[in-house]
Design a protein around this motif. Structure first.
Motif, PDB file in Angstrom:
ATOM      1  N   ARG A 234       0.844  -1.200   0.000  1.00 23.62           N
ATOM      2  CA  ARG A 234       0.000   0.000   0.000  1.00 23.62           C
ATOM      3  C   ARG A 234       0.878   1.249   0.000  1.00 23.62           C
ATOM      4  O   ARG A 234       0.634   2.201  -0.728  1.00 23.62           O
ATOM      5  N   GLN A 235       1.916   1.218   0.837  1.00 23.81           N
ATOM      6  CA  GLN A 235       2.807   2.374   0.914  1.00 23.81           C
ATOM      7  C   GLN A 235       3.492   2.600  -0.425  1.00 23.81           C
ATOM      8  O   GLN A 235       3.641   3.735  -0.875  1.00 23.81           O
ATOM      9  N   LYS A 236       3.902   1.537  -1.069  1.00 24.34           N
ATOM     10  CA  LYS A 236       4.592   1.669  -2.361  1.00 24.34           C
ATOM     11  C   LYS A 236       3.669   2.312  -3.405  1.00 24.34           C
ATOM     12  O   LYS A 236       4.073   3.216  -4.133  1.00 24.34           O
TER      13      LYS A 236
ATOM     14  N   ARG B  59       1.072   4.240  -2.855  1.00 24.40           N
ATOM     15  CA  ARG B  59       0.867   5.662  -2.503  1.00 24.40           C
ATOM     16  C   ARG B  59       2.123   6.485  -2.758  1.00 24.40           C
ATOM     17  O   ARG B  59       2.047   7.651  -3.140  1.00 24.40           O
ATOM     18  N   GLN B  60       3.281   5.892  -2.528  1.00 28.77           N
ATOM     19  CA  GLN B  60       4.546   6.613  -2.766  1.00 28.77           C
ATOM     20  C   GLN B  60       4.671   7.010  -4.232  1.00 28.77           C
ATOM     21  O   GLN B  60       5.009   8.163  -4.545  1.00 28.77           O
TER      22      GLN B  60
ATOM     23  N   GLU C  99       2.237   9.742  -5.104  1.00 26.50           N
ATOM     24  CA  GLU C  99       2.700  11.039  -4.594  1.00 26.50           C
ATOM     25  C   GLU C  99       3.884  11.569  -5.383  1.00 26.50           C
ATOM     26  O   GLU C  99       4.017  12.776  -5.574  1.00 26.50           O
ATOM     27  N   LEU C 100       4.753  10.653  -5.794  1.00 22.64           N
ATOM     28  CA  LEU C 100       5.897  11.078  -6.606  1.00 22.64           C
ATOM     29  C   LEU C 100       5.375  11.849  -7.825  1.00 22.64           C
ATOM     30  O   LEU C 100       5.892  12.912  -8.175  1.00 22.64           O
TER      31      LEU C 100
ATOM     32  N   SER D 270       2.039  12.996  -8.247  1.00 22.88           N
ATOM     33  CA  SER D 270       1.062  14.025  -7.896  1.00 22.88           C
ATOM     34  C   SER D 270       1.714  15.250  -7.263  1.00 22.88           C
ATOM     35  O   SER D 270       1.527  16.390  -7.693  1.00 22.88           O
TER      36      SER D 270
ATOM     37  N   GLU E 148      12.310   3.626  -9.699  1.00 22.16           N
ATOM     38  CA  GLU E 148      11.407   2.910  -8.799  1.00 22.16           C
ATOM     39  C   GLU E 148      10.732   1.745  -9.538  1.00 22.16           C
ATOM     40  O   GLU E 148      10.600   0.645  -9.000  1.00 22.16           O
TER      41      GLU E 148
ATOM     42  N   PRO F  72      15.620   7.907  -5.212  1.00 22.23           N
ATOM     43  CA  PRO F  72      15.859   8.440  -6.567  1.00 22.23           C
ATOM     44  C   PRO F  72      15.308   9.854  -6.777  1.00 22.23           C
ATOM     45  O   PRO F  72      15.780  10.566  -7.654  1.00 22.23           O
ATOM     46  N   MET F  73      14.335  10.282  -5.983  1.00 25.19           N
ATOM     47  CA  MET F  73      13.850  11.662  -6.089  1.00 25.19           C
ATOM     48  C   MET F  73      14.854  12.644  -5.472  1.00 25.19           C
ATOM     49  O   MET F  73      14.694  13.856  -5.597  1.00 25.19           O
TER      50      MET F  73
ATOM     51  N   LYS G  40       9.374   6.051   1.311  1.00 24.80           N
ATOM     52  CA  LYS G  40       9.598   7.417   0.834  1.00 24.80           C
ATOM     53  C   LYS G  40       8.268   8.128   0.666  1.00 24.80           C
ATOM     54  O   LYS G  40       7.239   7.484   0.576  1.00 24.80           O
ATOM     55  N   GLN G  41       8.303   9.446   0.567  1.00 24.06           N
ATOM     56  CA  GLN G  41       7.139  10.336   0.460  1.00 24.06           C
ATOM     57  C   GLN G  41       6.437  10.437   1.819  1.00 24.06           C
ATOM     58  O   GLN G  41       5.834   9.481   2.299  1.00 24.06           O
TER      59      GLN G  41
ATOM     60  N   PRO H  99       2.463   9.225   2.464  1.00 23.77           N
ATOM     61  CA  PRO H  99       2.338   7.768   2.494  1.00 23.77           C
ATOM     62  C   PRO H  99       3.115   7.101   3.635  1.00 23.77           C
ATOM     63  O   PRO H  99       2.673   6.080   4.158  1.00 23.77           O
TER      64      PRO H  99
ATOM     65  N   TYR I 246       1.392   4.696   6.506  1.00 21.50           N
ATOM     66  CA  TYR I 246       1.963   3.389   6.870  1.00 21.50           C
ATOM     67  C   TYR I 246       2.140   3.279   8.383  1.00 21.50           C
ATOM     68  O   TYR I 246       1.766   2.275   8.995  1.00 21.50           O
TER      69      TYR I 246
ATOM     70  N   SER J 104       0.673  18.867  -1.567  1.00 18.30           N
ATOM     71  CA  SER J 104       0.741  18.982  -3.022  1.00 18.30           C
ATOM     72  C   SER J 104       0.513  20.429  -3.459  1.00 18.30           C
ATOM     73  O   SER J 104       1.190  20.921  -4.365  1.00 18.30           O
TER      74      SER J 104
END
Lengths: 248, 248
Positions: A124-126, A128-129, A132-133, A135, A182, B76-77, B91-92, B95, B99, B136
């Motif tokens: 789930r975190q992945k 959303r990550q 977000e990256l 968005s 990613e 990577p960001m 990351k982010q 999210p 978690y 955002s």
């Protein structure tokens, strides 16, 4: 604001008891055909088989209809989309999609993976990550309101145009470099494994913008591959900008 | 990158069976003291009573340590924060907080409201909407990497500085105008009702930035009121920039 019944059209559904009724009554999406955030929500609505009334908010005409009093009262950020559904008024595309996924969990794919164990939480975190990256990390920095402001910092028309293009291309390329790395780790058929998620919903409008800004996509083979697959799916076809009633 | 044990310190915890053990072993936060996104995660870690090792990534020194190969391979960001926890690399900030809230649901407040009914889903959406409005809609447009790029578009030092300040002030004020209107509707003691949520976690670092950019805060009484209350809470005190080992 122009109002029109948009795809998917309102339609009859047959209930378990054989009854038919117009579904999703009162569901309204304020949208602009080419807005990435509106587009994301349209994809989610299509994946969750929710019919809705389409209300076009033209982001350029009349100096920007989203800035007018009537719409700003609904959406103080003066942005699309706004979704009226289940008697509530929802804003911000990613949280809207989380809401649709939670309240329509038995229809369509799980846009945010379920699973109450540790692996479920990590997946789930992945998802959303990556959402977000795109968005927060790309789209919000290169959207229309920011581009307009960048242009306002320069005087002559040629410089405005050049700065706008350089700006958009810079942030999309920078974000896609990270996203590609990613995806090397976590992608399958789609961004995270082999089912469509929120991350994929964010990807497609961003690739469309990358192409508008003539970003060199040959450096991003995973992004290109996943986007091409997503573009073939019925929900993604139905939600595309050129299918909208306000498309130009 | 400098490494230091940061607050909250690693410490002994007593289990239900009376045993003691160093908790949260291997939990590492890559952070910069004044980074809003790092700060958000530090607040959540404090609210969830998670101890961690603090690894400072200096966003300015050495041309930006986040850009160096070692860190870029993790993130990577090329941004902070990155959180290593439970054997995964997260990351982010938003999210990450989702978690932590999901996997530590019995510790501290519910950062994203629970409740499986319609009201629960709507409240969750509201919290996430306000968090996104800040994350955002404001922070991602006025963070350091964007400010650096804005400055790079101009030649002389005075213009660079002026454009940087105007840019930051513009986007924070614009976002806060919208946020204030939302808070008129949904705030209680905190952003959404009377418990601390993800929205509050995003608010505090954004107000800190507003003050750095000398935004006129008298126009935003709800934001000022809620921020003042939050700043008194132990978890918010513990996570503040000036308490970090890399604070300058």
């Amino acid at each position: 604001m122009a109002s029109a019944a948009g795809p998917p059209q309102k339609r009859q559904k047959t209930g378990d008891d054989g009854s038919t009724a117009e579904t999703d009554a009162g569901t309204v999406l304020y949208s602009y055909w080419r807005s990435s955030c509106s587009w994301r929500v349209r994809i989610a609505l299509a994946l969750k088989d929710i019919s809705y009334e389409y209300k076009a908010v033209h982001l350029v005409k009349d100096g920007g209809q989203q800035l007018q009093e009537g719409y700003a009262a609904i959406n103080p950020m003066k942005e699309v989309p706004t979704l009226l559904i289940d008697g509530v008024q929802l804003k911000q595309s990613v949280p809207i999609i989380e809401y649709l996924d939670e309240t329509r969990s038995s229809t369509g794919p799980s846009l945010v993976p379920r699973g109450s164990d540790a692996a479920g939480a990590a997946k789930r975190q992945k998802v959303r990550q990556l959402a977000e990256l795109v968005s927060s990390g790309i789209q919000s920095v290169q959207n229309l309101r920011v581009l307009k402001y960048v242009m306002s910092m320069f005087d002559d028309v040629a410089t405005k145009k050049e700065k706008k293009i350089t700006w958009g291309r810079h942030w999309i390329a920078k974000g896609f470099e990270a996203l590609e790395k990613e995806l090397e780790q976590c992608s399958g058929t789609y961004c995270v494994g082999d089912t469509v998620t929120l991350a994929d919903i964010c990807l497609v409008p961003q690739v469309y913008n990358a192409n508008r800004f003539k970003v060199d996509m040959s450096r991003f083979p995973n992004i290109v591959r996943i986007n091409a697959t997503l573009e073939q799916l019925p929900a993604f076809i139905a939600a595309a900008p050129n299918k909208m009633p306000d498309a130009q």
